[in-house]
Enzyme design. Structure first.
Site: not given
Ligand code: NAD
Length: 432
Positions: A223, A360, A72, A96, A192, A108
């Protein structure tokens, strides 16, 4: 990042494996199996561009381990995708899924591309093309992809449709993170952030916190960041700082999070506002940089943006006693050592952000059953998984006197090791 950096990313993942293995009950053979992916493919994806020319993209998929269930993990569209990066991310997914005890292994995928340079139609052709090339490698019982950086629900919908056409049967369970209308799960959107929130609520119980006295800084307001902010704010936590790629805002009294979210969704800008209905007024707040946000004197620091944010260069300035990693890999292993020695508690990514992969898993279950749950059911099923994983890891941390990341890897490795060993190890064969 250069190719070599990505190779070292996988080496770094293996270093964490070795560190945790010294504390875990796992036999050497199982450990050896985890040092390389079970299968890895490289594909070339020819795409007809809008101007009539052909471009050939390179894509990968790594199936790291599937001892506990189908692999996954997400599919990333990014210019710096490389074999080493894909292998490292697949390794983390194995850990994880085992860490929270859902019946999946780790995988991945990725394509080397800057999706911003593609038109929507080109993006659709690329997404479908990727699936055509990996169609024999993935499947509901072998390897189930999902969104990752620069891929989203729409792309998952195209990919599911392409796979279904190839196999001449509707197969929603081949991929998760789909639009609700195509078999996505309710509650995936905030899963998340919600998973991390459930971890923080357990800490609250253990530490006897009064939420109104706990200050929180959140790096990244996408998100993951928005939802955890919303849930903590609703319980009275003081979210005093938030940031996005353009920088951050700080107010020691705390922000009204629904107002910040409304502004962000309407204007795509993070601004210090208070909204009454649709009217938002600017409030007093200090503009800060992302670097300053990380170094604030707060009770809880939540990195929810990118990898490699807390490094050897800034770790000495990090003041928060507790860090909850919503982002994947926000702390480098060098910074980890310093935090661990100093006694800073890090709720590690493989636990703190596992709510996403858990829902998921729920999506996959619902697709296979053809029976869909209410959002309340999703929340009711997510909470006990996060709570029991958190408490199992916390107990190992206290028992073995290790940091929480090591404890999370110990729990994960023992579960994976048990599944591999159940098929027989040297002990079994030599004695028989
Ligand atoms: P997203 O794209 O919705 O949000 C990312 C946020 O980070 C945005 O607000 C963006 O402006 C900000 N950002 C980008 N560059 C930045 C910087 N240099 N400094 C500060 N902020 C910055 O992404 P997401 O889905 O919220 O994912 C964020 C993190 O969480 C990632 O590392 C992702 O791998 C991890 N994650 C997300 C999920 C999920 O279900 N969405 C699950 C597991 C892990």
């Amino acid at each position: 990042m250069s190719h070599n950096d990505h190779v070292s990313l996988f080496d770094d993942a293996l270093r964490r494996l070795d560190k945790a293995a010294t504390h875990a009950t796992i036999d050497a053979e199982s450990l050896a199996r985890l040092r390389s992916p079970k299968a890895f493919i490289e594909v070339s994806i020819p795409v007809r561009m809008d101007d009539g020319t052909l471009r050939v993209f390179t894509g990968y998929r790594s199936r790291h381990d599937d001892s506990r269930g189908p692999a996954k993990g997400g599919i990333r569209f990014h210019p710096s995708v490389s074999p080493g990066e894909v292998k490292a991310l697949a390794f983390w997914m194995t850990c994880k899924c085992a860490c929270v005890g859902i019946p999946f292994g780790g995988g991945k995928g990725g394509v080397i591309v800057n999706p911003q340079e593609l038109s929507r139609l080109e993006l659709e052709r690329l997404s479908r093309g990727y699936i055509r090339q990996v169609a024999d490698f993935i499947g509901p019982d072998t390897d189930v992809p999902a969104p990752d950086v620069y891929t989203n629900a729409t792309i998952m919908g195209w990919m599911m449709d392409e796979y279904s056409k190839i196999h001449r049967r509707r197969t929603p369970a081949v991929i998760t993170g789909k639009p609700i209308a195509l078999g996505g799960s309710l509650g995936r959107g905030d899963a998340t952030g919600r998973g991390a929130y459930y971890c923080i609520k357990e800490l609250e119980k253990k530490r006897g916190w009064n939420p109104t006295e706990v200050s929180v800084a959140i790096q990244g307001f996408g998100n993951a960041g928005q939802h955890v902010a919303r849930l903590l704010h609703a319980d009275g936590y003081k979210v005093v700082a938030a940031s996005d790629s353009r920088g951050g805002i700080y107010s020691p009294d705390g922000f009204d999070i629904p107002s910040l979210i409304q502004m962000k969704l309407d204007s795509r800008r993070l601004e210090a506002v208070y909204c009454h209905g649709t009217v938002c007024e600017t409030i007093d707040a200090k503009k800060i940089t992302n670097e300053e946000l990380l170094e604030l004197d707060v009770d809880l620091l939540l990195p929810a943006a990118l990898e490699n944010q807390i490094t050897k260069d800034n770790v000495d300035n990090i003041k928060a006693p507790i860090i909850v990693e919503l982002a994947n890999g926000p702390t480098t292993s060098e910074a980890d050592e310093v935090l661990s020695k100093r006694g800073t508690m890090v709720v590690p990514d493989i636990l703190a952000n596992a709510g996403g992969v858990t829902v998921s898993y729920f999506e996959w279950v619902q697709n296979r059953a053809g029976y869909y749950w209410t959002v309340e059911e999703v929340h009711q099923k997510l909470r006990p998984i996060m709570v029991s994983a958190f408490n199992a890891i916390y107990a190992v941390m206290e028992d073995k006197k290790v940091d929480m990341r090591t404890a999370a890897y110990v729990v994960a490795l023992e579960r994976i090791g048990e599944a591999i060993a159940a098929q027989g190890t040297a002990d079994f064969f030599v004695k028989s």
